[in-house]
Motif scaffolding. Structure first.
Motif, short mmCIF file in Angstrom:
data_model
loop_
_atom_site.label_atom_id
_atom_site.label_comp_id
_atom_site.label_asym_id
_atom_site.label_seq_id
_atom_site.Cartn_x
_atom_site.Cartn_y
_atom_site.Cartn_z
N SER A 53 -5.91 6.06 6.83
CA SER A 53 -4.62 6.46 6.27
C SER A 53 -3.71 5.25 6.19
O SER A 53 -3.93 4.25 6.88
N GLN A 54 -2.73 5.37 5.33
CA GLN A 54 -1.73 4.32 5.19
C GLN A 54 -0.40 4.96 4.85
O GLN A 54 -0.35 5.84 3.98
N ARG A 55 0.63 4.52 5.53
CA ARG A 55 1.98 5.03 5.27
C ARG A 55 2.89 3.83 5.09
O ARG A 55 2.85 2.89 5.87
N ILE A 56 3.70 3.87 4.04
CA ILE A 56 4.64 2.79 3.75
C ILE A 56 5.99 3.39 3.45
O ILE A 56 6.09 4.35 2.68
N LEU B 137 -0.61 -3.90 16.93
CA LEU B 137 -1.37 -2.66 17.10
C LEU B 137 -0.50 -1.66 17.85
O LEU B 137 -0.10 -1.90 18.99
N SER B 138 -0.22 -0.55 17.22
CA SER B 138 0.59 0.48 17.87
C SER B 138 -0.26 1.52 18.58
O SER B 138 0.26 2.32 19.35
N ARG B 139 -1.59 1.50 18.30
CA ARG B 139 -2.50 2.40 19.00
C ARG B 139 -3.90 1.80 18.94
O ARG B 139 -4.34 1.33 17.88
N LEU C 190 -7.87 1.99 15.15
CA LEU C 190 -6.67 1.23 15.49
C LEU C 190 -5.56 1.64 14.54
O LEU C 190 -5.82 1.87 13.36
N SER C 191 -4.35 1.68 15.03
CA SER C 191 -3.19 1.82 14.16
C SER C 191 -2.50 0.47 14.12
O SER C 191 -2.12 -0.08 15.16
N VAL C 192 -2.38 -0.07 12.92
CA VAL C 192 -1.73 -1.35 12.71
C VAL C 192 -0.36 -1.08 12.10
O VAL C 192 -0.26 -0.45 11.05
N ASP C 193 0.70 -1.52 12.78
CA ASP C 193 2.07 -1.37 12.26
C ASP C 193 2.51 -2.70 11.67
O ASP C 193 2.12 -3.77 12.16
N ALA D 177 9.92 -3.54 3.90
CA ALA D 177 9.09 -2.35 4.07
C ALA D 177 8.60 -2.29 5.51
O ALA D 177 8.54 -3.31 6.20
N ARG D 178 8.27 -1.08 5.94
CA ARG D 178 7.60 -0.87 7.22
C ARG D 178 6.40 0.01 6.90
O ARG D 178 6.44 0.84 5.98
N ALA D 179 5.32 -0.19 7.65
CA ALA D 179 4.09 0.52 7.28
C ALA D 179 3.20 0.69 8.51
O ALA D 179 3.39 0.05 9.54
N ARG D 180 2.22 1.57 8.33
CA ARG D 180 1.16 1.76 9.34
C ARG D 180 -0.14 2.04 8.60
O ARG D 180 -0.18 2.83 7.66
N THR D 181 -1.20 1.41 9.07
CA THR D 181 -2.55 1.65 8.57
C THR D 181 -3.43 2.06 9.74
O THR D 181 -3.39 1.42 10.78
#
Length: 176
Positions: A88-91, A110-112, A118-121, A137-141
């Motif tokens: 998933s990806q959120r921006i 890494l937020s998780r 892994l969650s990459v912020d 922008a801020r995002a998480r993958t």
């Protein structure tokens, strides 16, 4: 009464010690008809930073001068036993980003660190804002490690988990 959207904005100053700042060029072709970096091009900026931070080049490319990542994952390119997929990806776009000859700085951490994912912020910044007070922008993958042949998730080994822990930080909060 719902809170003001800014009340849900992340604390952007809490991550620098764990984060990696990766310079990424902004290409002229990244712009849209309005002169802004297109939303799809922002995905590319994040991808370029993630690859520079985590993906180990093959040995023959290292011998030719390819940069080694600061936080290597136990994966490499084509033909490797372990691959990664994006789950998933959120921006969230905070403001328009125009063409910049000096590129951008993608701050990531890494937020998780999960069993096989892994969650990459990320924060997309510019060199004139090294504190990250006004990101574009801020995002998480969410990245999942998989067996390249079967596609089944592969758990992170303890040694990789310990190495990656150096880059762990608090997760961003997103507006809903």
């Amino acid at each position: 009464m719902p809170s003001h959207p800014a009340a849900d904005a992340p604390d952007l100053t809490s991550h620098p010690s764990q984060a990696l700042d990766i310079p990424v060029p902004v290409r002229w072709t990244d712009l849209d008809a309005y002169g802004h970096v297109n939303n799809a091009a922002v995905v590319r900026l994040l991808e370029e930073a993630r690859i520079a931070a985590f993906w180990q080049p093959p040995a023959e490319q290292i011998e030719l001068g390819a940069a080694q990542p600061l936080a290597a994952l136990p994966v490499s390119g084509a033909g490797a036993e372990i691959s990664t997929v994006i789950a998933s990806q959120r921006i969230e776009y905070a403001r328009p980003l125009g063409h910049r000859r000096d590129g951008v700085v993608v701050r990531l951490w890494l937020s998780r660190i999960g069993g096989a994912s892994l969650s990459v912020d990320y924060l997309v910044l510019t060199r004139d804002d090294p504190e990250g007070t006004a990101p574009y922008a801020r995002a998480r993958t969410v990245v999942v490690l998989v067996d390249a042949e079967s596609g089944a998730p592969v758990r992170l080994e303890q040694s990789s988990r310990e190495q990656l822990q150096r880059f762990a930080g608090e997760p961003l909060r997103f507006r809903d």
